[in-house]
Motif scaffolding. Structure first.
Motif, PDB file in Angstrom:
ATOM      1  N   LEU A 106     -10.349 -13.147 -19.462  1.00 50.93           N
ATOM      2  CA  LEU A 106     -10.262 -13.321 -18.007  1.00 50.93           C
ATOM      3  C   LEU A 106      -9.414 -12.225 -17.365  1.00 50.93           C
ATOM      4  O   LEU A 106      -9.776 -11.703 -16.307  1.00 50.93           O
ATOM      5  CB  LEU A 106      -9.683 -14.700 -17.687  1.00 50.93           C
ATOM      6  N   GLY A 145     -11.387  -9.099 -17.240  1.00 47.85           N
ATOM      7  CA  GLY A 145     -12.386  -9.191 -16.181  1.00 47.85           C
ATOM      8  C   GLY A 145     -11.777  -8.918 -14.820  1.00 47.85           C
ATOM      9  O   GLY A 145     -12.320  -8.156 -14.017  1.00 47.85           O
ATOM     10  N   TYR A 176     -20.896 -16.990  -9.796  1.00 49.59           N
ATOM     11  CA  TYR A 176     -20.016 -17.855 -10.599  1.00 49.59           C
ATOM     12  C   TYR A 176     -19.017 -17.090 -11.468  1.00 49.59           C
ATOM     13  O   TYR A 176     -17.925 -17.564 -11.736  1.00 49.59           O
ATOM     14  CB  TYR A 176     -20.843 -18.834 -11.440  1.00 49.59           C
ATOM     15  N   VAL A 177     -19.394 -15.870 -11.877  1.00 46.47           N
ATOM     16  CA  VAL A 177     -18.468 -15.099 -12.717  1.00 46.47           C
ATOM     17  C   VAL A 177     -17.213 -14.753 -11.912  1.00 46.47           C
ATOM     18  O   VAL A 177     -16.082 -14.942 -12.368  1.00 46.47           O
ATOM     19  CB  VAL A 177     -19.132 -13.799 -13.216  1.00 46.47           C
ATOM     20  N   TYR A 178     -17.445 -14.298 -10.681  1.00 44.91           N
ATOM     21  CA  TYR A 178     -16.319 -13.946  -9.818  1.00 44.91           C
ATOM     22  C   TYR A 178     -15.523 -15.189  -9.450  1.00 44.91           C
ATOM     23  O   TYR A 178     -14.302 -15.150  -9.320  1.00 44.91           O
ATOM     24  CB  TYR A 178     -16.815 -13.261  -8.535  1.00 44.91           C
ATOM     25  N   ALA A 197     -15.078 -17.779 -11.289  1.00 38.45           N
ATOM     26  CA  ALA A 197     -14.213 -18.136 -12.435  1.00 38.45           C
ATOM     27  C   ALA A 197     -12.951 -17.284 -12.424  1.00 38.45           C
ATOM     28  O   ALA A 197     -11.839 -17.783 -12.617  1.00 38.45           O
ATOM     29  CB  ALA A 197     -14.983 -17.930 -13.735  1.00 38.45           C
TER      30      ALA A 197
END
Ligand SMILES: [Zn+2]
Ligand SMILES: [Zn+2]
Length: 296
Positions: free
Chosen positions: A38, A41, A88-90, A92
């Motif tokens: 995370l 990312g 959804y990735v952003y 998270a």
């Protein structure tokens, strides 16, 4: 994988969250894989936002600037389109950053190292169970002391966390049939009993303290129920204290744990201890296989 490597078996003796902290905070410093991914990312996202020419930069700016701005990590350009509904990735990454308290951290730079450093610094120290009187930082420094071997450190660490597999500990997890000490005591075998109250422990400490050569290094006054588990209460500052702590650990490692293990294994039998039973009683020789009789 990492947890099995730490424990040497599938049985976990402490909460995982405890193991993930840094060693000086009373843990094992196991890498927190999810956290690392995370943070990577998030750091990549902030870098991408700054890439003016690239398509990835445009994409990241469109979705990520609204929430990155609240953390003070980039400016929001109102002349270009942007979205409040990131994929959804952003989302998270956003939730992770907010839960971790990054908006309040006031970071100006957002590289992987900086964010990781922020996490490390926000960790709290684990206070050993049942020991509020001593300074936990001294305990963990003692446990990690360079004068100990790795095996001794492991045992000292597990004793400080009270997760050494004593009978009482194993009984609670249905791994032993009884929690009574196998050395004939009436008490249950918890960690304080094993290293301090047990008749065997008493005898070992008595022998060491009464022998003339050892007495110089390990005076009677240095042995208390707490110092046996947590080391010298003031830390290992002088070479004498280091030597004391080392002798204590040597004895705890060699004499008590091994002697105790062998004895307990023979007596307990069953369950997880079957392997050693098997060694204690070698399998009977198989009867030679008779060739099948042929019918006449
Ligand atoms: Zn005992
Ligand atoms: Zn025992």
């Amino acid at each position: 994988m990492a947890f099995r490597f730490v424990w040497g078996s599938t049985m976990e003796k402490l909460k995982r969250a405890t193991l993930l902290k840094e060693e000086k905070n009373g843990s094992r410093g196991v890498p927190d894989i999810v956290n690392i991914i995370l943070v990577q990312g998030l750091a990549t996202l902030v870098q991408n936002v700054q890439k003016v020419e690239k398509a990835s930069g445009t994409f990241a700016r469109y979705y990520a600037t609204p929430f990155l701005r609240t953390m003070g990590l980039c400016a929001l350009d109102l002349t270009v389109p942007y979205s409040w509904d990131p994929p959804y990735v952003y989302r998270a990454l956003k939730d992770f950053a907010f839960e971790a308290g990054l908006p309040r951290a006031g970071l100006t730079l957002c590289t992987y190292k900086v964010i990781m450093g922020f996490f490390r610094s926000s960790q709290t120290m684990t206070v050993p169970r049942g020991c509020p009187a001593l300074d936990p930082s001294i305990i963990w420094a003692n446990v990690l002391h360079t004068s100990l071997s790795n095996k001794q450190k492991d045992i000292a660490w597990m004793s400080a966390h009270m997760c050494l597999p004593t009978r009482s500990f194993m009984y609670k997890r249905h791994l032993a049939r009884t929690e009574r000490c196998p050395h004939g005591c009436t008490d249950s075998e918890h960690i304080h009993h094993l290293f301090w109250e047990c008749s065997v422990a008493r005898r070992v400490w008595g022998l060491v303290v009464s022998s003339v050569s050892q007495n110089r290094f390990l005076p009677r006054s240095s042995l208390t129920a707490e110092s046996v588990l947590y080391g010298p209460p003031g830390g290992c500052k002088t070479p004498e204290l280091q030597l004391q702590w080392r002798i204590q650990n040597l004895l705890q490692d060699g004499v008590m744990v091994d002697f105790h293990k062998n004895k307990c294994k023979r007596e307990m039998g069953g369950g997880a201890l079957e392997r050693t039973d098997h060694l204690a009683h070698p399998p009977k020789e198989r009867e030679p296989i008779q060739p099948p009789m042929r019918e006449l």
